[in-house]
Design a protein around this motif. Structure first.
Motif, short mmCIF file in Angstrom:
data_model
loop_
_atom_site.label_atom_id
_atom_site.label_comp_id
_atom_site.label_asym_id
_atom_site.label_seq_id
_atom_site.Cartn_x
_atom_site.Cartn_y
_atom_site.Cartn_z
N UNK A 238 22.27 38.35 -10.99
CA UNK A 238 23.83 39.97 -10.69
C UNK A 238 22.91 40.58 -9.42
N UNK A 239 21.71 40.73 -9.33
CA UNK A 239 21.14 41.11 -7.82
C UNK A 239 21.11 40.63 -6.78
N UNK A 240 22.03 39.07 -7.25
CA UNK A 240 21.67 37.91 -6.53
C UNK A 240 23.46 37.97 -5.33
N UNK A 241 24.64 38.99 -5.80
CA UNK A 241 25.94 38.61 -5.80
C UNK A 241 26.34 37.35 -6.24
N UNK A 242 25.58 36.67 -7.22
CA UNK A 242 26.35 35.27 -7.70
C UNK A 242 27.75 35.47 -8.14
N UNK A 243 28.52 36.86 -8.71
CA UNK A 243 30.15 36.36 -8.66
C UNK A 243 30.81 36.13 -7.75
N UNK A 244 30.18 36.04 -6.74
CA UNK A 244 30.42 36.19 -5.04
C UNK A 244 30.67 35.18 -4.26
N UNK A 245 29.04 34.02 -4.38
CA UNK A 245 28.93 33.46 -4.15
C UNK A 245 27.93 32.80 -4.35
N UNK A 246 27.03 31.72 -4.18
CA UNK A 246 25.46 31.54 -4.06
C UNK A 246 24.95 31.41 -3.08
N UNK A 247 25.26 31.78 -1.54
CA UNK A 247 25.18 32.02 -1.11
C UNK A 247 23.30 33.34 -0.15
N UNK A 248 23.47 34.13 -1.58
CA UNK A 248 22.35 35.11 -1.43
C UNK A 248 21.37 34.70 -2.31
N UNK B 264 10.23 30.25 -1.27
CA UNK B 264 9.61 28.23 -1.10
C UNK B 264 9.88 27.50 -2.77
N UNK B 265 10.74 27.97 -3.34
CA UNK B 265 10.85 27.07 -4.63
C UNK B 265 12.17 26.17 -4.84
N UNK B 266 12.71 25.28 -4.85
CA UNK B 266 12.79 24.07 -4.81
C UNK B 266 14.41 24.33 -5.73
N UNK B 267 14.25 25.03 -6.52
CA UNK B 267 16.18 25.75 -7.71
C UNK B 267 15.54 26.63 -8.37
N UNK B 268 16.82 27.38 -8.54
CA UNK B 268 17.07 28.76 -8.94
C UNK B 268 17.59 28.33 -10.26
N UNK B 269 17.39 28.95 -12.11
CA UNK B 269 17.78 28.97 -12.88
C UNK B 269 18.33 30.29 -12.88
N UNK B 270 20.10 30.94 -13.22
CA UNK B 270 20.26 31.44 -13.61
C UNK B 270 21.54 32.52 -14.13
N UNK B 271 21.78 33.40 -14.37
CA UNK B 271 23.26 32.76 -15.46
C UNK B 271 24.51 34.75 -14.75
N UNK B 272 24.71 35.17 -16.22
CA UNK B 272 25.43 35.94 -15.25
C UNK B 272 27.05 36.26 -15.50
N UNK B 273 27.28 35.28 -14.46
CA UNK B 273 29.00 34.74 -14.52
C UNK B 273 29.49 33.63 -15.46
#
Length: 159
Positions: free
Chosen positions: A82-92, A101-110
């Motif tokens: 939610x702090x990265x605007x994932x409801x709008x797009x995945x760019x942030x 320098x991470x190769x992947x992200x696991x997130x939720x919120x949407x």
């Protein structure tokens, strides 16, 4: 290494218990937030190491807002999103993950499952087991197979 990835259970454990029963045994559990006070139950249910982060509904929680973990040589950022605007797009979020320098992200919120490459980053949202919002509204989670030196294999699964 088999990793169960879940999010947005919102204190409703029935479908989480079902996903755990279907996927056992697994080696690690990642919960991307909105546990609503159920972190100790989730850790006990998983019976394996866990990373659990706070979501926007985890008021007064001592859980970290985000975490960076290394599993089988793969650096993973875990956040609610939610702090990265994932409801709008995945760019942030993909920019932040790349900068770390991470190769992947696991997130939720949407509450909508997603697996895609964005800016060279593997972006994984398992959706929600309790309140799915994608078309068809099936409770969802993700399963990832990780091995040192190999590309991750990730799949969205539905109950």
């Amino acid at each position: 290494m088999k990793i169960l990835i879940v999010s947005d259970t919102h204190g409703r454990d029935e479908k989480l218990e079902a996903a755990v029963a279907v996927e056992q045994p697994f080696d690690y559990l990642i919960h991307c937030g909105d546990v609503e006070g159920r972190e100790f139950f989730i850790e006990a249910l998983a019976e394996c190491p866990c990373t659990i982060v706070a979501g926007n509904n985890d008021f007064f929680s001592d859980l970290p807002r985000e975490d960076e973990i290394v599993l089988e040589g793969h650096k993973i950022m875990v956040t609610h999103g939610h702090n990265y605007g994932v409801s709008m797009d995945l760019y942030g979020i993909s920019e932040e993950v790349a900068a770390r320098e991470c190769e992947m992200v696991c997130f939720g919120h949407t509450h909508k499952p997603v697996i895609e490459k964005k800016n060279g980053v593997l972006v994984i949202n398992p959706g929600s087991l309790s309140f799915p919002r994608q078309e068809g509204r099936q409770p969802s989670y993700a399963v990832m197979e990780l091995h040192e030196g190999e590309e991750p294999e990730v799949e969205i699964r539905f109950l």
